[in-house]
Write a protein that holds these residues in place. Structure first.
Motif, PDB file in Angstrom:
ATOM      1  N   ALA A 325       0.969  -1.300   0.135  1.00  0.00           N
ATOM      2  CA  ALA A 325       0.049  -0.041   0.077  1.00  0.00           C
ATOM      3  C   ALA A 325       0.846   1.275   0.100  1.00  0.00           C
ATOM      4  CB  ALA A 325      -0.799  -0.152   1.169  1.00  0.00           C
ATOM      5  N   ASP A 326       1.942   1.133   0.628  1.00  0.00           N
ATOM      6  CA  ASP A 326       2.794   2.560   0.595  1.00  0.00           C
ATOM      7  C   ASP A 326       3.619   2.725  -0.418  1.00  0.00           C
ATOM      8  OD1 ASP A 326       2.012   2.514   3.400  1.00  0.00           O
ATOM      9  OD2 ASP A 326       3.666   1.480   4.073  1.00  0.00           O
ATOM     10  N   HIS A 327       3.730   1.820  -1.493  1.00  0.00           N
ATOM     11  CA  HIS A 327       4.624   1.840  -2.569  1.00  0.00           C
ATOM     12  C   HIS A 327       3.781   1.935  -3.847  1.00  0.00           C
ATOM     13  CE1 HIS A 327       7.850   1.697   0.339  1.00  0.00           C
ATOM     14  NE2 HIS A 327       7.223   0.318   0.695  1.00  0.00           N
ATOM     15  N   ILE A 328       2.632   1.556  -3.904  1.00  0.00           N
ATOM     16  CA  ILE A 328       1.848   1.247  -5.204  1.00  0.00           C
ATOM     17  C   ILE A 328       2.005   2.220  -6.216  1.00  0.00           C
ATOM     18  CG2 ILE A 328      -0.251   1.413  -4.046  1.00  0.00           C
ATOM     19  CD1 ILE A 328       0.444  -0.831  -6.991  1.00  0.00           C
ATOM     20  N   GLU A 329       1.388   3.615  -5.458  1.00  0.00           N
ATOM     21  CA  GLU A 329       1.258   4.531  -6.491  1.00  0.00           C
ATOM     22  C   GLU A 329       2.379   5.392  -7.292  1.00  0.00           C
ATOM     23  OE1 GLU A 329      -1.635   8.938  -6.554  1.00  0.00           O
ATOM     24  OE2 GLU A 329      -1.214   7.876  -4.758  1.00  0.00           O
ATOM     25  N   SER A 330       3.416   5.417  -6.379  1.00  0.00           N
ATOM     26  CA  SER A 330       4.740   5.962  -6.960  1.00  0.00           C
ATOM     27  C   SER A 330       5.449   5.100  -7.690  1.00  0.00           C
ATOM     28  CB  SER A 330       5.591   6.486  -5.799  1.00  0.00           C
ATOM     29  OG  SER A 330       5.969   5.314  -4.915  1.00  0.00           O
ATOM     30  N   GLY A 331       5.394   3.683  -7.279  1.00  0.00           N
ATOM     31  CA  GLY A 331       6.040   2.448  -8.026  1.00  0.00           C
ATOM     32  C   GLY A 331       5.514   2.116  -9.346  1.00  0.00           C
ATOM     33  N   LEU A 332       3.935   2.264  -9.505  1.00  0.00           N
ATOM     34  CA  LEU A 332       3.285   1.830 -10.515  1.00  0.00           C
ATOM     35  C   LEU A 332       3.195   2.887 -11.615  1.00  0.00           C
ATOM     36  CD1 LEU A 332       1.493  -0.391 -11.945  1.00  0.00           C
ATOM     37  CD2 LEU A 332      -0.200   0.666 -10.613  1.00  0.00           C
ATOM     38  N   ARG A 333       3.044   4.239 -11.453  1.00  0.00           N
ATOM     39  CA  ARG A 333       2.966   5.167 -12.424  1.00  0.00           C
ATOM     40  C   ARG A 333       4.103   5.252 -13.459  1.00  0.00           C
ATOM     41  NH1 ARG A 333       1.119  11.084 -10.722  1.00  0.00           N
ATOM     42  NH2 ARG A 333       1.358  11.193 -12.920  1.00  0.00           N
ATOM     43  N   PRO A 334       5.353   5.223 -12.990  1.00  0.00           N
ATOM     44  CA  PRO A 334       6.518   4.839 -14.260  1.00  0.00           C
ATOM     45  C   PRO A 334       6.330   3.609 -14.903  1.00  0.00           C
ATOM     46  CG  PRO A 334       7.397   5.526 -12.052  1.00  0.00           C
ATOM     47  CD  PRO A 334       5.957   5.069 -11.969  1.00  0.00           C
ATOM     48  N   LEU A 335       5.624   2.639 -14.825  1.00  0.00           N
ATOM     49  CA  LEU A 335       5.240   1.511 -15.445  1.00  0.00           C
ATOM     50  C   LEU A 335       4.368   1.513 -16.326  1.00  0.00           C
ATOM     51  CD1 LEU A 335       6.002  -1.377 -12.604  1.00  0.00           C
ATOM     52  CD2 LEU A 335       7.490  -0.023 -14.040  1.00  0.00           C
ATOM     53  N   LEU A 336       3.294   2.286 -15.686  1.00  0.00           N
ATOM     54  CA  LEU A 336       1.961   2.369 -16.510  1.00  0.00           C
ATOM     55  C   LEU A 336       2.329   3.271 -17.665  1.00  0.00           C
ATOM     56  CD1 LEU A 336      -0.670   3.291 -13.925  1.00  0.00           C
ATOM     57  CD2 LEU A 336      -0.341   1.016 -15.173  1.00  0.00           C
ATOM     58  N   SER A 337       3.073   4.302 -17.551  1.00  0.00           N
ATOM     59  CA  SER A 337       3.599   5.391 -18.559  1.00  0.00           C
ATOM     60  C   SER A 337       4.386   4.582 -19.770  1.00  0.00           C
ATOM     61  CB  SER A 337       4.271   6.230 -18.024  1.00  0.00           C
ATOM     62  OG  SER A 337       5.089   7.199 -18.987  1.00  0.00           O
ATOM     63  N   ALA A 338       5.442   3.697 -19.050  1.00  0.00           N
ATOM     64  CA  ALA A 338       6.315   3.116 -19.983  1.00  0.00           C
ATOM     65  C   ALA A 338       5.363   1.913 -20.992  1.00  0.00           C
ATOM     66  CB  ALA A 338       7.282   2.283 -19.430  1.00  0.00           C
ATOM     67  N   GLY A 374      -6.238  -0.055   0.711  1.00  0.00           N
ATOM     68  CA  GLY A 374      -5.231   0.926   0.551  1.00  0.00           C
ATOM     69  C   GLY A 374      -4.434   0.769  -0.804  1.00  0.00           C
ATOM     70  N   GLU A 375      -4.136  -0.468  -1.082  1.00  0.00           N
ATOM     71  CA  GLU A 375      -3.303  -0.827  -2.310  1.00  0.00           C
ATOM     72  C   GLU A 375      -4.134  -0.668  -3.378  1.00  0.00           C
ATOM     73  OE1 GLU A 375       0.001  -3.485  -4.256  1.00  0.00           O
ATOM     74  OE2 GLU A 375      -0.231  -3.772  -2.071  1.00  0.00           O
ATOM     75  N   ILE A 376      -5.392  -1.103  -3.066  1.00  0.00           N
ATOM     76  CA  ILE A 376      -6.187  -0.978  -4.410  1.00  0.00           C
ATOM     77  C   ILE A 376      -6.489   0.522  -4.706  1.00  0.00           C
ATOM     78  CG2 ILE A 376      -8.673  -1.588  -5.243  1.00  0.00           C
ATOM     79  CD1 ILE A 376      -8.461  -3.980  -3.615  1.00  0.00           C
ATOM     80  N   GLU A 377      -6.642   1.202  -3.765  1.00  0.00           N
ATOM     81  CA  GLU A 377      -6.849   2.675  -3.949  1.00  0.00           C
ATOM     82  C   GLU A 377      -5.836   3.371  -4.578  1.00  0.00           C
ATOM     83  OE1 GLU A 377      -8.402   6.723  -1.108  1.00  0.00           O
ATOM     84  OE2 GLU A 377      -7.759   4.648  -0.197  1.00  0.00           O
ATOM     85  N   GLY A 378      -4.321   3.067  -4.191  1.00  0.00           N
ATOM     86  CA  GLY A 378      -3.301   3.444  -4.808  1.00  0.00           C
ATOM     87  C   GLY A 378      -3.142   2.995  -6.517  1.00  0.00           C
ATOM     88  N   PHE A 379      -3.559   1.995  -6.455  1.00  0.00           N
ATOM     89  CA  PHE A 379      -3.480   1.360  -7.869  1.00  0.00           C
ATOM     90  C   PHE A 379      -4.520   2.101  -8.796  1.00  0.00           C
ATOM     91  CE2 PHE A 379      -5.748  -1.841 -10.692  1.00  0.00           C
ATOM     92  CZ  PHE A 379      -4.687  -2.118 -11.235  1.00  0.00           C
ATOM     93  N   VAL A 380      -5.669   2.484  -8.238  1.00  0.00           N
ATOM     94  CA  VAL A 380      -6.882   3.238  -8.908  1.00  0.00           C
ATOM     95  C   VAL A 380      -6.261   4.608  -9.332  1.00  0.00           C
ATOM     96  CG1 VAL A 380      -9.001   4.252  -9.105  1.00  0.00           C
ATOM     97  CG2 VAL A 380      -8.689   1.669  -8.184  1.00  0.00           C
TER      98      VAL A 380
END
Length: 452
Positions: A325-338, A374-380
């Motif tokens: 939950a603490d890392h999903i939003e910052s960790g995922l965004r660069p991957l989504l963009s790539a 919380g992790e799902i929320e960051g994912f969304v």
């Protein structure tokens, strides 16, 4: 057809997370026995799943992948299978009704037996004994003798998977999954919860809709879309010798399929680009998944996409994030963009379980429902920021009234875990917690759509 590939080409690659089989002759006999058995699933079914997942990749459907962390030989029964399926159907109804899109239902069942471990051995008292790797490999008992890998367990896993598939097909096509039974799916211990009460209200609305349809002359009794559902199976393709034994060439297309399940995935611990697991999965025609942890870079994820789906077939590849939950939003965004920039048509699904596991003060491995949500929320939020579709969730659950994860309407705490802690490996959500998760997931995605 994939070039330079065969069902056994993985054997030339480095491999991790495999048991130390004590008798290779016994292993060979068990694998030859399985190779002679009928396939557990069929290529056409796997292609149908891929077609449905293509709709998820396009943002027109949602993936619900759910079931046991590890299936058990000891707790195998028709009742357990039915109750697990019931929870999946309930969650799918909530998600479909609340989000207004079809839900693709994929169970972690009929093959989810093997488990990767962080170490080959574990300390029991004064002794180091082999780690428990799932009932397909060894027994759970805390002795060295129980932990000896036994090839006959591979054969037992095949038979249990076949029986599970028979029951799932009977339940989903034989009336149990009919839309007019939505009330009957709400077990007493679930119905008494706030989420269960919300579900009952939703079920009443569905009943009114069905009455309206009948009043307008529609025959709801013979309409297959109201009486039957498709539930596919999946598991981590960990024991490659077992997967190879069930890999068959499709007579209509000439393509190889891993007929142990409709969908198979490679885990966070075994996704090396030059490793055996990626080599095996790149050549089978099934929809496949890859777990994506917090250490994966944009370059890594593109390489995985190129290896596992070079033809860029929609629905072929699902990327399953598990970052915490603490890392999903910052960790995922660069991957989504790539991935978005690369044009690869992937399904993005969130595994909110594995990155939020910890050991309680009483010694039980557990997860907090609020961290899971919380992790799902960051994912969304990450998908909303990048303009991509949060395509699904991947959760571990059971239909039994267990106490393995804390939180939820029952406000379970660490001291409650011992009451019914029954998992073979990792902690699972119970029925009440699973239904609450479905409602809150739908709300998160719906609010994201409205914000967008």
């Amino acid at each position: 057809m994939v070039k330079d590939w065969s069902p056994d080409s993985w054997r030339d690659r480095p491999i991790k997370q495999q048991p130390a089989w004590p008798d290779l002759a016994d292993l060979d006999r068990a694998l030859k026995q399985i190779s002679a058995y009928p396939p557990l699933v069929f290529a056409g079914e796997a292609r149908s799943l891929q077609t449905s997942l293509a709709k998820v990749a396009a943002g027109n459907a949602f993936l619900l992948q759910a079931g046991d962390c590890a299936e058990s030989f000891e707790d195998f029964s028709a009742d357990n299978i039915r109750e697990k399926l019931r929870v999946i159907l309930q969650m799918a109804i909530v998600l479909t009704y609340s989000m207004g899109v079809p839900v693709v239902k994929v169970g972690r069942m009929a093959g989810q037996f093997a488990k990767p471990r962080s170490a080959d051995y574990e300390r029991i008292g004064d002794d180091d004994i082999p780690s428990f790797r799932g009932h397909i490999v060894n027994a759970q008992g805390p002795t060295a003798a129980a932990r000896v890998p036994t090839p006959e367990r591979l054969v037992q896993a095949y038979h249990q998977s076949a029986s599970t598939l028979n029951l799932v097909r009977a339940f989903t096509k034989g009336g149990f999954a009919a839309l007019d039974r939505v009330h009957a799916w709400n077990q007493e211990f679930v119905a008494s919860s706030p989420a269960g009460q919300r579900y009952e209200q939703l079920a009443r609305e569905i009943d009114r809709a069905l009455r309206f349809m009948r009043a307008t002359g529609m025959d709801t009794e013979s309409n297959a879309s109201l009486r039957e559902v498709d539930v596919y199976t999946s598991h981590e393709a960990l024991l490659l010798s077992y997967e190879e034994a069930l890999t068959r060439r499709d007579s209509t297309t000439g393509t190889w399929y891993d007929c142990s399940a409709h969908m198979v995935w490679v885990g966070e611990r075994t996704r090396e680009l030059d490793g055996a697991h990626v080599e095996f999965l790149r050549g089978v025609g099934n929809p496949i998944g890859c777990k994506v942890g917090p250490t994966m870079s944009g370059e890594d994820v593109i390489q995985i996409c190129e290896l596992l789906n070079p033809a860029r077939i929609p629905g072929r590849l699902t990327l399953i994030t598990r970052m915490g939950a603490d890392h999903i939003e910052s960790g995922l965004r660069p991957l989504l963009s790539a991935v978005k920039d690369s044009g690869h048509p992937v399904v993005w699904a969130c595994d909110p379980m594995h990155g939020n596991t910890y050991t309680s003060v009483h010694g039980h491995k557990t997860r907090d429902l609020e961290s899971i949500i919380g992790e799902i929320e960051g994912f969304v939020r990450a998908h909303r920021a990048e303009g991509t579709w949060p395509g699904g969730i991947h959760v571990e659950l059971t239909g039994e009234d267990v106490t393995e994860c804390i939180g939820g309407a029952d406000k379970l705490i660490d001291s409650d875990l011992a009451a019914r802690y029954e998992t073979v490996c990792d902690p699972r959500l119970n029925g009440r917690q699973s239904l609450e998760l479905a409602f809150r997931t739908a709300e998160l995605i719906r609010s994201g759509d409205q914000a967008g």
